[in-house]
Design a protein around this motif. Structure first.
Motif, PDB file in Angstrom:
ATOM      1  N   GLU A  22      71.726 -24.735  30.596  1.00  0.00           N
ATOM      2  CA  GLU A  22      70.573 -23.917  30.978  1.00  0.00           C
ATOM      3  C   GLU A  22      70.873 -23.051  32.193  1.00  0.00           C
ATOM      4  OE1 GLU A  22      66.910 -26.112  31.376  1.00  0.00           O
ATOM      5  OE2 GLU A  22      67.301 -27.220  29.524  1.00  0.00           O
ATOM      6  N   ALA A  23      71.877 -23.420  32.988  1.00  0.00           N
ATOM      7  CA  ALA A  23      72.229 -22.641  34.188  1.00  0.00           C
ATOM      8  C   ALA A  23      73.089 -21.426  33.855  1.00  0.00           C
ATOM      9  CB  ALA A  23      72.961 -23.543  35.184  1.00  0.00           C
ATOM     10  N   GLU A  24      73.562 -21.299  32.616  1.00  0.00           N
ATOM     11  CA  GLU A  24      74.454 -20.188  32.277  1.00  0.00           C
ATOM     12  C   GLU A  24      73.872 -18.820  32.615  1.00  0.00           C
ATOM     13  OE1 GLU A  24      77.478 -18.649  28.822  1.00  0.00           O
ATOM     14  OE2 GLU A  24      75.694 -19.733  28.175  1.00  0.00           O
ATOM     15  N   PRO A  25      72.612 -18.519  32.308  1.00  0.00           N
ATOM     16  CA  PRO A  25      72.093 -17.187  32.658  1.00  0.00           C
ATOM     17  C   PRO A  25      72.149 -16.911  34.163  1.00  0.00           C
ATOM     18  CG  PRO A  25      70.626 -18.258  31.093  1.00  0.00           C
ATOM     19  CD  PRO A  25      71.628 -19.287  31.522  1.00  0.00           C
ATOM     20  N   ILE A  26      71.949 -17.921  34.970  1.00  0.00           N
ATOM     21  CA  ILE A  26      72.014 -17.749  36.422  1.00  0.00           C
ATOM     22  C   ILE A  26      73.440 -17.401  36.833  1.00  0.00           C
ATOM     23  CG2 ILE A  26      71.759 -18.956  38.638  1.00  0.00           C
ATOM     24  CD1 ILE A  26      69.645 -20.741  37.096  1.00  0.00           C
ATOM     25  N   GLN A  28      75.714 -16.062  34.970  1.00  0.00           N
ATOM     26  CA  GLN A  28      76.059 -14.740  34.460  1.00  0.00           C
ATOM     27  C   GLN A  28      75.544 -13.645  35.389  1.00  0.00           C
ATOM     28  OE1 GLN A  28      74.434 -15.241  30.500  1.00  0.00           O
ATOM     29  NE2 GLN A  28      76.493 -15.454  29.643  1.00  0.00           N
ATOM     30  N   VAL A  29      74.339 -13.803  35.896  1.00  0.00           N
ATOM     31  CA  VAL A  29      73.807 -12.830  36.854  1.00  0.00           C
ATOM     32  C   VAL A  29      74.699 -12.801  38.098  1.00  0.00           C
ATOM     33  CG1 VAL A  29      71.877 -12.335  38.418  1.00  0.00           C
ATOM     34  CG2 VAL A  29      71.432 -12.902  36.027  1.00  0.00           C
ATOM     35  N   LEU A  30      75.109 -13.972  38.575  1.00  0.00           N
ATOM     36  CA  LEU A  30      76.005 -14.030  39.731  1.00  0.00           C
ATOM     37  C   LEU A  30      77.353 -13.367  39.419  1.00  0.00           C
ATOM     38  CD1 LEU A  30      75.336 -17.592  41.154  1.00  0.00           C
ATOM     39  CD2 LEU A  30      74.875 -15.412  42.284  1.00  0.00           C
ATOM     40  N   GLY A  31      77.853 -13.572  38.210  1.00  0.00           N
ATOM     41  CA  GLY A  31      79.116 -12.959  37.814  1.00  0.00           C
ATOM     42  C   GLY A  31      79.035 -11.446  37.799  1.00  0.00           C
ATOM     43  N   ARG A  32      77.949 -10.906  37.246  1.00  0.00           N
ATOM     44  CA  ARG A  32      77.774  -9.447  37.229  1.00  0.00           C
ATOM     45  C   ARG A  32      77.608  -8.908  38.652  1.00  0.00           C
ATOM     46  NH1 ARG A  32      75.127 -10.976  32.449  1.00  0.00           N
ATOM     47  NH2 ARG A  32      73.112 -11.102  33.473  1.00  0.00           N
TER      48      ARG A  32
END
Length: 155
Positions: A22-26, A28-32
């Protein structure tokens, strides 16, 4: 979560729980966000896993709208299968038999094509990359992962 692989490996492995995923979207935002740093160097080497995770992070759902396909990746002895649909890319280990398109070569070649914008045909002509299957899908797939502008480069 920890589990033991069956023989012959019989080793302990760790994997994310559904709650962890569930933390993946968070992340991904940090990665971008991190890719916008003036110090981020997209030419640095990536591992196979790092590259495939970067694809999931950098995929532009608007560019991928309406695009559906099975994408295979072969990096030496390791093979992966990606399923692109509904603006999302899911990737897992596995043989890409029956994939719509297969990219074969070192990770660095795909990084150069996807993030560096080098033409697939040129990569193939130079022997760095092999692309089999749906050529139009391969060409379009390579454009789905734009790097964000660096801090201070916004128009």
């Amino acid at each position: 979560m920890r589990r033991k692989l069956p023989p012959p490996a019989s080793v302990q492995v760790y994997e994310l729980t559904p709650w962890g995923y569930e933390a993946e979207p968070i992340l991904q935002v940090l990665g971008r966000w991190a890719a916008r740093s003036p110090h981020h160097d997209p030419s640095l080497p990536l591992t196979e896993t790092g590259f495939l995770l970067s694809l999931r992070t950098m995929l532009d759902p608007c560019r991928a709208e309406g695009l559906k396909g099975v994408i295979g990746f072969r990096f030496g002895a390791q093979s992966y299968v990606g399923r692109l649909e509904s603006g999302r890319l899911e990737v897992a280990r596995g043989e890409p038999e029956g994939a719509d398109v297969v990219f074969e070569g070192p990770v660095s070649a795909l990084v150069a094509a996807i993030y560096g914008g080098l033409p697939l045909a040129g990569m193939e002509a130079g022997g760095a990359l092999k692309v089999t299957g749906d050529r139009a899908l391969a060409e379009r797939f390579a454009t789905l992962f734009p790097l964000p502008p660096k801090v201070g480069e916004e128009g």
